[in-house]
Enzyme design. Structure first.
Site, PDB file in Angstrom:
ATOM      1  N   ASP A 104     -11.404 -21.387 -17.803  1.00 18.13           N
ATOM      2  CA  ASP A 104     -11.695 -19.962 -17.999  1.00 18.13           C
ATOM      3  C   ASP A 104     -11.611 -19.592 -19.472  1.00 18.13           C
ATOM      4  O   ASP A 104     -10.808 -20.151 -20.222  1.00 18.13           O
ATOM      5  CB  ASP A 104     -10.760 -19.080 -17.162  1.00 18.13           C
ATOM      6  CG  ASP A 104      -9.277 -19.350 -17.418  1.00 18.13           C
ATOM      7  OD1 ASP A 104      -8.879 -20.534 -17.469  1.00 18.13           O
ATOM      8  OD2 ASP A 104      -8.519 -18.373 -17.592  1.00 18.13           O
ATOM      9  N   GLU A 168      -7.898 -19.445 -14.362  1.00 18.57           N
ATOM     10  CA  GLU A 168      -6.830 -18.421 -14.376  1.00 18.57           C
ATOM     11  C   GLU A 168      -5.761 -18.616 -15.441  1.00 18.57           C
ATOM     12  O   GLU A 168      -4.749 -17.910 -15.406  1.00 18.57           O
ATOM     13  CB  GLU A 168      -6.151 -18.342 -12.993  1.00 18.57           C
ATOM     14  CG  GLU A 168      -7.046 -17.800 -11.905  1.00 18.57           C
ATOM     15  CD  GLU A 168      -7.126 -16.268 -11.976  1.00 18.57           C
ATOM     16  OE1 GLU A 168      -8.246 -15.739 -11.918  1.00 18.57           O
ATOM     17  OE2 GLU A 168      -6.091 -15.609 -12.129  1.00 18.57           O
TER      18      GLU A 168
END
Lengths: 429, 429
Positions: A104, A168
């Site tokens: 991410d 995340e």
């Protein structure tokens, strides 16, 4: 390992480095902001599968991790939160290893502040530019191509190696936590976050919270009888900064940060409020990130934050009777200090990395206490696994024109390959 | 007009008042926020057409009005900005009249702050609740049902009457301006904005502007090396409030506001900024509304606003070299004082309204200098037409639980019917 073996490994990294740069450019071209990581994860799974690793691709199940230590409150839907792990099974002779990186990236921000499009990576003067190129797709590349370099020489790790590409990291860490829950364990973990080829010996905790304020809307003609929710945020922000100042005082510092005058940053990262220029705004929400020292208790910290906001609100004529609502969403992360881990495993892992770094650079491995968090805390705090954060040099991470130095990526890939050889041992393929 | 005639008219309003309340409820149920006025305008056009008025329904052409005095910079697309005018042609004996009202309403804000849904009007204890019920759909209703009441008695205005339902009052006034451009002129205008049955003798000017700030984004770990665009707004807001304080000083007040200590309100009505809690935000935008006295020159005011922001920015380490961008979007409205209009037309119009108000209430018509703007400025400043702002009592306009007092609507309808009778004269149908 002879110096001849080491030199061969360094050269093998050179031999695969053009492909590594191509890989990094392609990976960076996937705009894997939160919730949009799937195409990048597909690419990772494909690359791992093509190399013969056993690929595990799964969607994070919040219910399976919500009770675990280290869990952070979830932002939005998780249907698209996909982890990828590639597994190499060794002959069992060496020590096992997790090679971890996050897929991410943070939002790119206003496009007009970039010299070139953030997801169209380009190379200039030995640096690759692009959102996520440094934080931390270069690390995913160095993990993968360190293994490729060994394979180029006809070797594979003698122990199990788990290659993790997790989501995340930038908001909760629940991607790394889900890997733990799924059973992935090893004798050490390596996370090539971009900290300039230094070994991270301590990292901060991080709390995210939102402050929701109400106002008393009126026509602006009668503004005096209303209460402006946007302007009500201003004294609360000031009070939070006073708290930040207190928390950074010398007597409250963790020893790894004794000489750092301002390790704990409080950031007002987002704000929105109001609907209409001529209406006194009825609502305002701002997002805060606050750092904590290792060992600082999250619940105690939250209680202090809440008390600070409550006291500031008590001095506001409208908020006094309409208390701000505090919502914890995202990072609920404790600090972690590898420096406090005196176990043989930690000592040995650090020693092997020091050797590897010295072999590549001819200089000692510098140590660093960083002012951010990383997924290392999950391995270190909740799985008794020493987690080495060691990655390339990058600039402007989370900023515009994010960039990573390619020669630094090469050196980190070399050090990683040497570390794998020393830690895991090598078998002939 | 005999007192017997007057009493008949008052009773005729009573006779149609139930229908007027039903009409107001239906009109309020149309959520005619900016850009969403079409269904409400369709309803208005239908009601006007059913009564036999010649209906003119057109989309505002920005190019046709952009060069006219009073034009305000346009927000967003205008494809859906539709005006409706219904025309009654009289026999030509009396003085012509524009009955003006605006159909647009301001955003309703957070629904959880309303006791009942804002576009599901309800009546309680003699008040109708709903967004726009007071500001100013009750005024549109009283304009229409004042004519209905006369018709109920078998009368119609002897002069031309133009019933206007305009958009854009709440942000630019370009709806009223477009009516002027389309050729609608009369000897007086009546605008039943909700000011508690007082005659508005002066209204403020209003400027809207946005302040766009940039920041230097970084990872929050290095917040000290970045520049937070959200927090940069705080000293600029403080500087604007200092300016607001200066502008309200006694020596700068217009005579109609001599006793008003704070007529000019500066409102921070909207804000947004940043993308990510852990990134130092690269941008922030806030929307400002500032009042001006009648006679205050808009260009001089803008120059002072710009100087204030420039000076505040010069004391900020990042903004000093990255000046705030100021965007004028929306109200570019001069103040207007009916009290300064000494023409026979103005004197007569005020006198007729005073008579009408006295006949309904048995008390003298109070005068009021308001701290907002209305569309009256277009008639008064740019068409040499006295514009009487006189409407019902409402509460919480632009707030939640907006409400209008139905008995006040009845009295305003009665006064309007009497005013029409006196100003326009009556013919038997």
């Amino acid at each position: 390992m002879t110096s001849h073996d080491e030199t061969s490994i360094l050269h093998a990294v050179d031999a695969v480095f053009d492909r590594e740069v191509d890989f990094l450019a392609e990976l960076t071209s996937h705009p894997s902001t939160r919730g949009n990581e799937q195409s990048a994860q597909d690419f990772m799974a494909e690359e791992l599968g093509a190399r013969g690793y056993a690929v595990d691709r799964w969607t994070i199940d919040v219910d399976a991790i919500a009770h675990l230590p280290g869990f952070s409150p979830v932002i939005g839907a998780y249907e698209d939160a996909v982890n990828v792990v590639g597994t190499h099974r060794g002959s069992g002779k060496g020590r096992s290893l997790i090679l971890n990186g996050h897929i991410d990236v943070v939002p790119e921000g206003p496009l007009d502040m970039w010299h070139s499009p953030p997801f169209a990576p380009r190379i200039e003067d030995g640096w690759m530019y692009g959102r996520g190129a440094g934080d931390m797709k270069a690390g995913l590349a160095s993990n993968l191509f360190a293994l490729d370099a060994l394979r180029h020489l006809g070797y594979q790790p003698a122990s199990d190696v788990f290659f993790q590409s997790v989501v995340e990291e930038e908001c909760t860490g629940n991607g790394a936590l889900a890997c733990l829950e799924r059973g992935y364990r090893a004798d050490a973990a390596l996370i090539p976050e971009p900290f300039s080829e230094k070994l991270v010996t301590a990292q901060l905790g991080v709390l995210w919270f939102q402050v929701h304020l109400k106002g008393m809307p009126t026509h602006v003609a009668y503004a005096g009888s209303g209460s402006n929710a946007i302007e009500a945020a201003i004294p609360l922000i000031a009070a939070l900064h006073e708290m930040e100042h207190r928390w950074n005082r010398a007597d409250r510092r963790h020893s790894d940060y004794a000489d750092h005058n301002h390790a704990l940053n409080l950031n007002i990262g987002k704000i929105s409020g109001g609907d209409w220029a001529s209406s006194v705004p009825a609502w305002c929400v701002f997002d805060v990130r606050m750092g904590l020292f290792p060992g600082q208790d999250l619940d105690v910290a939250k209680a202090e934050i809440e008390a600070v906001l409550r006291e500031a609100a008590s001095e506001h004529p409208f908020l006094r009777k309409n208390a701000p609502e505090i919502v914890y969403h995202g990072f609920h992360a404790e600090g972690y200090a590898l420096s406090e881990n005196r176990s043989p495993a930690a000592t040995q892992a650090i020693s092997e990395l020091e050797h590897a770094h010295m072999s590549v650079n001819g200089s000692a491995l510098d140590k660093l206490a960083i002012t951010a968090t990383t997924d290392a805390r999950f391995f270190g705090l909740y799985a008794d696994t020493p987690a080495l954060v060691y990655g390339p040099r990058a600039e402007a991470i989370h900023g515009f024109n994010e960039q990573v130095e390619l020669e630094s990526v090469r050196r980190v890939t070399q050090a990683t390959a040497l570390f794998i050889a020393r830690w895991c041992g090598l078998d002939k393929i």
